[in-house]
Write a protein that holds these residues in place. Structure first.
Motif, PDB file in Angstrom:
ATOM      1  N   MET A 166      -4.860  14.159  -6.753  1.00 34.51           N
ATOM      2  CA  MET A 166      -4.593  12.921  -7.477  1.00 34.51           C
ATOM      3  C   MET A 166      -3.526  12.077  -6.798  1.00 34.51           C
ATOM      4  O   MET A 166      -3.668  10.863  -6.658  1.00 34.51           O
ATOM      5  N   HIS A 167      -2.444  12.686  -6.340  1.00 32.12           N
ATOM      6  CA  HIS A 167      -1.374  11.927  -5.690  1.00 32.12           C
ATOM      7  C   HIS A 167      -1.815  11.326  -4.364  1.00 32.12           C
ATOM      8  O   HIS A 167      -1.144  10.434  -3.833  1.00 32.12           O
ATOM      9  N   ALA A 168      -2.920  11.801  -3.816  1.00 34.36           N
ATOM     10  CA  ALA A 168      -3.471  11.250  -2.575  1.00 34.36           C
ATOM     11  C   ALA A 168      -4.624  10.291  -2.859  1.00 34.36           C
ATOM     12  O   ALA A 168      -5.486  10.081  -2.011  1.00 34.36           O
ATOM     13  N   GLY A 169      -4.647   9.702  -4.036  1.00 31.32           N
ATOM     14  CA  GLY A 169      -5.644   8.681  -4.308  1.00 31.32           C
ATOM     15  C   GLY A 169      -6.948   9.201  -4.845  1.00 31.32           C
ATOM     16  O   GLY A 169      -7.931   8.456  -4.898  1.00 31.32           O
ATOM     17  N   GLY A 170      -7.005  10.464  -5.231  1.00 35.73           N
ATOM     18  CA  GLY A 170      -8.202  10.994  -5.859  1.00 35.73           C
ATOM     19  C   GLY A 170      -9.124  11.732  -4.908  1.00 35.73           C
ATOM     20  O   GLY A 170      -8.817  11.932  -3.731  1.00 35.73           O
ATOM     21  N   ARG A 213       0.820  -1.208   0.000  1.00 35.12           N
ATOM     22  CA  ARG A 213       0.000   0.000   0.000  1.00 35.12           C
ATOM     23  C   ARG A 213       0.855   1.260   0.000  1.00 35.12           C
ATOM     24  O   ARG A 213       2.043   1.229   0.226  1.00 35.12           O
ATOM     25  N   ARG A 214       0.170   2.367  -0.234  1.00 37.02           N
ATOM     26  CA  ARG A 214       0.707   3.713  -0.079  1.00 37.02           C
ATOM     27  C   ARG A 214       1.795   3.997  -1.109  1.00 37.02           C
ATOM     28  O   ARG A 214       1.997   3.249  -2.060  1.00 37.02           O
ATOM     29  N   GLY A 215       2.455   5.129  -0.951  1.00 39.82           N
ATOM     30  CA  GLY A 215       3.509   5.524  -1.876  1.00 39.82           C
ATOM     31  C   GLY A 215       2.970   6.275  -3.072  1.00 39.82           C
ATOM     32  O   GLY A 215       1.817   6.103  -3.475  1.00 39.82           O
TER      33      GLY A 215
END
Length: 405
Positions: free
Chosen positions: A290-294, A79-81
């Motif tokens: 976007m970089h935080a998952g939308g 996860r994450r990244g």
């Protein structure tokens, strides 16, 4: 009523710079667009999408936005990244775009409707010396901006983040097979920055919002020193004063200065941001939508921030595509603690490739009222501009050791 996903395609294009776009198509012919651009690591996200997420989208109900987010985040062990979250973010934006189009509504209406009429925008001004910087600031003010980020060269250094010799536009990613190496001197910067920013404040008067980015270059003690020195300048914020992976280090900065602090553009989840917000070490959280998952995940970060009177101010320069900017604006229009949106604008060719409904006027942005996100990719035009490798610079101190760029 379900709307089944029948195709998911990754498109790389480089009109003025590299962009990664996700195209999701449903069985009723509705197309949703998502952005997955990660500056300098575009191919990593493109592969994650094409090889791992896109095949799993086929056959899913496009209306189940939250379930799809959970499926791709919680349903995988790793996860994450930034690569993972940018890819999930692209899917999330595309599905919100589809949901809006199916409903015949702009996305901000699906998020509860507008809580403001428009969104304050800030742009970037830069100059190699102070007179050149002041000319750049004046040009931004002439375009109606009420908030300006000011960056200048540093005496004794040949290259400085945010500034190019004699160039109006700023794109840090350089074309080529290897990153450019820059030399950095923190002491020279700390001697110069307070004087430079004081000159800008004197030039523009008290009403214009001034921002400045230290770009992770300082230790906590140096950051506290700079924050105290800049208190008379009355900054809107001082950004990224120190690397914040160890979030506890921000406590020392916060205790030593009342200059507002903004941080978080390199963070990707609510867990990355949690201690900064709940510890009240910052005034603005800068996580990119976007970089935080939308939208689905970024709004949770912003809701947490609201509990601690921390403003939402997502990263959004021209190294994310107009699709992400539109998503930020839709979320911002519906988010009570949304404070300001970064807006450098795009080159004319980018605006042709990414036709958009959002508008800028007199210092403010609005996402528009087109169904969905209000951005459409011109695929034929995009195909004329193939991917072209580019890297962000790296930085070394004068003695040759690596430092944070």
């Amino acid at each position: 009523m379900s709307s089944m996903i029948v195709a998911a395609e990754v498109i790389l294009t480089s009109p003025s710079r590299n962009f990664v776009t996700l195209k999701v198509t449903t069985d009723d012919g509705v197309v949703g667009w998502g952005d997955a651009t990660l500056n300098g690591r575009e191919l990593a996200v493109a592969s994650y999408l094409k090889d791992h997420l896109a095949p799993l989208l086929i056959g899913r109900d496009a209306q189940r936005v939250e379930d799809t987010w959970q499926y791709f985040y919680r349903g995988v062990y790793w996860r994450r990244g930034p690569v993972t979250m940018a890819a999930i973010g692209a899917v999330d934006l595309a599905l919100w775009d589809i949901k809006g189009k199916l409903a015949g509504q702009p996305v901000y209406q699906l998020l509860g409707g507008a809580v403001r009429m428009r969104i304050l925008a800030y742009t970037h001004a830069s100059g190699w010396d102070t007179p050149e910087l002041l000319d750049s600031v004046d040009e931004k003010l002439d375009r109606g901006f009420l908030a300006v980020r000011a960056q200048s060269g540093v005496p004794g250094l040949d290259t400085v983040y945010g500034v190019h010799h004699g160039e109006v536009s700023y794109e840090p990613a350089g074309r080529g097979k290897r990153p450019v190496e820059e030399t950095w001197d923190t002491a020279a910067y700390l001697r110069h920055a307070p004087t430079m920013l004081a000159a800008v404040r004197e030039h523009v008067g008290p009403e214009i919002a001034l921002l400045h980015d230290a770009h992770h270059r300082l230790t906590p003690n140096q950051a506290a020193r700079l924050g105290k020195a800049l208190e008379p300048v009355d900054l809107f914020w001082l950004e990224d004063v120190t690397p914040a992976e160890n979030q506890e280090v921000l406590r020392r900065v916060r205790e030593q200065t009342t200059t507002p602090l903004a941080i978080g553009e390199v963070f990707n989840t609510i867990w990355d941001c949690k201690d900064l917000i709940t510890g009240q070490y910052i005034d603005y959280i800068r996580t990119c939508v976007m970089h935080a998952g939308g939208i689905s995940h970024a709004r949770r970060i912003f809701d947490l921030a609201a509990l601690y009177q921390v403003g939402a101010a997502p990263h959004g320069p021209s190294d994310v595509s107009p699709i992400t900017l539109a998503a930020s604006l839709h979320l911002g229009l519906a988010t009570p603690n949304f404070a300001i949106q970064e807006f450098m604008g795009y080159e004319p060719i980018d605006d042709e490739v990414f036709r958009h409904d959002y508008t800028y006027k007199s210092g403010y942005l609005h996402p528009g009222d087109a169904p969905g996100l209000g951005v459409e990719l011109d695929e034929k035009l995009a195909a004329r501009y193939p991917y072209n490798p580019a890297y962000l610079p790296v930085a070394r101190k004068r003695d040759g050791t690596m430092t944070d760029w």
